[in-house]
Design a protein around this motif. Structure first.
Motif, short mmCIF file in Angstrom:
data_model
loop_
_atom_site.label_atom_id
_atom_site.label_comp_id
_atom_site.label_asym_id
_atom_site.label_seq_id
_atom_site.Cartn_x
_atom_site.Cartn_y
_atom_site.Cartn_z
N MET A 1 5.47 2.85 -14.07
CA MET A 1 4.29 2.75 -13.23
C MET A 1 4.62 3.31 -11.85
O MET A 1 5.68 3.02 -11.31
CB MET A 1 3.85 1.28 -13.08
N PRO A 2 3.70 4.05 -11.27
CA PRO A 2 3.95 4.61 -9.94
C PRO A 2 3.69 3.59 -8.84
O PRO A 2 2.92 2.64 -9.00
CB PRO A 2 2.94 5.76 -9.86
N TRP A 3 4.33 3.82 -7.70
CA TRP A 3 4.11 3.01 -6.50
C TRP A 3 3.05 3.72 -5.67
O TRP A 3 3.31 4.78 -5.11
CB TRP A 3 5.39 2.87 -5.69
N TYR A 4 1.85 3.16 -5.60
CA TYR A 4 0.78 3.73 -4.79
C TYR A 4 0.90 3.21 -3.36
O TYR A 4 1.30 2.07 -3.13
CB TYR A 4 -0.60 3.34 -5.35
N VAL A 5 0.53 4.06 -2.41
CA VAL A 5 0.55 3.68 -1.00
C VAL A 5 -0.87 3.25 -0.63
O VAL A 5 -1.82 4.03 -0.78
CB VAL A 5 1.01 4.85 -0.11
N ILE A 6 -1.00 2.01 -0.17
CA ILE A 6 -2.30 1.44 0.15
C ILE A 6 -2.44 1.29 1.66
O ILE A 6 -1.54 0.78 2.32
CB ILE A 6 -2.46 0.06 -0.52
N ARG A 7 -3.58 1.73 2.19
CA ARG A 7 -3.88 1.57 3.61
C ARG A 7 -4.59 0.25 3.84
O ARG A 7 -5.50 -0.11 3.09
CB ARG A 7 -4.81 2.71 4.08
N THR A 8 -4.16 -0.48 4.87
CA THR A 8 -4.79 -1.76 5.20
C THR A 8 -5.30 -1.74 6.63
O THR A 8 -4.95 -0.86 7.42
CB THR A 8 -3.80 -2.93 5.07
N LYS A 9 -6.10 -2.73 6.95
CA LYS A 9 -6.50 -2.91 8.34
C LYS A 9 -5.25 -3.25 9.14
O LYS A 9 -4.29 -3.81 8.60
CB LYS A 9 -7.49 -4.07 8.46
N PRO A 10 -5.25 -2.95 10.44
CA PRO A 10 -4.10 -3.32 11.26
C PRO A 10 -3.84 -4.83 11.20
O PRO A 10 -4.77 -5.64 11.21
CB PRO A 10 -4.50 -2.89 12.67
N GLN A 11 -2.58 -5.20 11.10
CA GLN A 11 -2.11 -6.58 11.07
C GLN A 11 -2.59 -7.37 9.84
O GLN A 11 -2.63 -8.59 9.85
CB GLN A 11 -2.50 -7.32 12.36
N GLU A 26 2.55 -6.12 -8.57
CA GLU A 26 3.85 -5.99 -7.94
C GLU A 26 3.66 -5.22 -6.63
O GLU A 26 3.21 -4.08 -6.63
CB GLU A 26 4.83 -5.25 -8.84
N VAL A 27 3.97 -5.89 -5.51
CA VAL A 27 3.70 -5.34 -4.19
C VAL A 27 5.00 -5.30 -3.39
O VAL A 27 5.85 -6.19 -3.52
CB VAL A 27 2.66 -6.21 -3.44
N LEU A 59 -0.74 0.52 -12.74
CA LEU A 59 -1.20 1.54 -13.68
C LEU A 59 -2.45 2.19 -13.09
O LEU A 59 -3.19 1.56 -12.33
CB LEU A 59 -1.55 0.91 -15.03
N GLU A 60 -2.71 3.42 -13.47
CA GLU A 60 -3.88 4.15 -12.98
C GLU A 60 -5.17 3.36 -13.21
O GLU A 60 -6.03 3.28 -12.34
CB GLU A 60 -3.95 5.52 -13.67
N LYS A 61 -5.30 2.75 -14.39
CA LYS A 61 -6.53 2.03 -14.74
C LYS A 61 -6.74 0.76 -13.92
O LYS A 61 -7.86 0.26 -13.82
CB LYS A 61 -6.55 1.71 -16.23
N ARG A 63 -6.06 0.45 -10.62
CA ARG A 63 -6.07 0.76 -9.18
C ARG A 63 -7.17 0.05 -8.42
O ARG A 63 -6.98 -0.36 -7.28
CB ARG A 63 -6.18 2.26 -8.97
N ASN A 64 -8.34 -0.12 -9.00
CA ASN A 64 -9.47 -0.70 -8.26
C ASN A 64 -9.29 -2.17 -7.95
O ASN A 64 -9.99 -2.70 -7.09
CB ASN A 64 -10.78 -0.46 -9.01
N MET A 65 -8.37 -2.85 -8.63
CA MET A 65 -8.19 -4.28 -8.38
C MET A 65 -7.67 -4.55 -6.96
O MET A 65 -7.87 -5.64 -6.44
CB MET A 65 -7.30 -4.94 -9.43
N VAL A 66 -7.04 -3.58 -6.33
CA VAL A 66 -6.49 -3.82 -4.99
C VAL A 66 -7.59 -4.05 -3.96
O VAL A 66 -7.34 -4.67 -2.93
CB VAL A 66 -5.56 -2.67 -4.52
N PHE A 67 -8.80 -3.60 -4.23
CA PHE A 67 -9.89 -3.76 -3.27
C PHE A 67 -10.42 -5.19 -3.23
O PHE A 67 -11.25 -5.52 -2.39
CB PHE A 67 -11.00 -2.75 -3.55
N GLN A 68 -9.93 -6.07 -4.11
CA GLN A 68 -10.27 -7.48 -4.05
C GLN A 68 -9.54 -8.17 -2.89
O GLN A 68 -9.98 -9.22 -2.43
CB GLN A 68 -9.90 -8.18 -5.37
N ALA A 69 -8.44 -7.60 -2.46
CA ALA A 69 -7.64 -8.21 -1.38
C ALA A 69 -8.29 -7.95 -0.03
O ALA A 69 -8.73 -6.84 0.26
CB ALA A 69 -6.23 -7.63 -1.40
N PRO A 70 -8.37 -8.99 0.80
CA PRO A 70 -8.93 -8.78 2.14
C PRO A 70 -8.01 -7.87 2.96
O PRO A 70 -6.79 -7.97 2.89
CB PRO A 70 -8.96 -10.19 2.73
#
Length: 157
Positions: A1-11, A26-27, A59-61, A63-70
Motif C-alpha cells: 500500500m502506498p503512503w499518501y500525503v494528506i494536507r490538514t488545517k494548520p495545527q 495506518e497513519v 489502498l486506492e479504494k 482514500r475517501n475515508m480520510v475526509f471523515q477526520a476533522p
C-alpha cells in the motif's frame, strides 16, 4: 500500500492522525520536541515535523475515508496525481526521529547547490541537493518529494 500525503488545517496534524487511527488507518505524523521561550519561562512542546501534513498508508479504494477526520483538507498532488511517499522515505524519517547515528559519513567542504548521493542506508542511491550548510546542521532537499530536511552533523567525524 502506498503512503499518501494528506494536507490538514494548520495545527490539526496530530488530531487528524489520531482520528484516522481510530478509523483503522495506518497513519504517520512525525513530531519533534522544541523548546519554546515565553516571557517568564521556557517549555518543551511537541510539534509536527511537517506543518499541515500527515502520511496515510491506504489502498486506492479507501482514500475517501480520510475526509471523515476533522481538519483534513485534501491530498497533496504532484503532477496532477496524489503525492506518494516511498516506504524507504518514511523509514528514513522514522530513523532520523529516533536520532540514530549516521555512520561512514565524510563531509568535505559542502556548498549550497551541490548535489549529493546517499551511499548507504535506507536511502542508498538517492540524490539530494544541499540547501544550507551550518556548523551543526545540514539542510538537504529530497528532490523526489520536494521537501527540505535538516540533519544534525555535530557528531559526525
Amino acid at each position: 500500500m502506498p503512503w499518501y500525503v494528506i494536507r490538514t488545517k494548520p495545527q490539526h496534524e496530530v488530531k487528524s492522525a489520531q482520528f484516522l487511527e481510530k478509523l483503522g488507518v495506518e497513519v504517520f505524523c512525525p513530531v519533534i520536541t522544541e523548546v519554546r521561550q515565553w516571557s517568564d519561562r521556557k517549555k518543551k512542546v511537541t510539534v509536527p515535523l511537517f506543518k499541515s501534513y500527515v502520511f496515510a498508508n491506504l489502498l486506492e479504494k479507501d482514500r475517501n475515508m480520510v475526509f471523515q477526520a476533522p481538519g483534513v483538507l485534501s491530498f497533496l498532488n504532484w503532477l496532477q496525481k496524489p503525492a506518494i511517499a516511498k516506504d524507504e522515505e518514511i523509514d528514513a524519517i522514522k530513523s532520523w526521529l529516533k536520532n540514530d547515528r549516521l555512520d561512514n559519513i565524510k563531509v568535505n567542504r559542502l556548498q549550497p547547490g551541490d548535489e549529493v548521493e546517499i551511499k548507504s542506508g535506507k536511502l542508498a542511491n538517492k540524490k539530494a541537493v544541499i540547501k544550507e550548510v551550518g556548523n551543526k546542521k545540514l539542510k538537504l532537499i529530497l528532490t523526489d518529494l520536494g521537501w527540505t530536511l535538516t540533519a544534525n552533523i555535530q557528531d559526525l567525524v
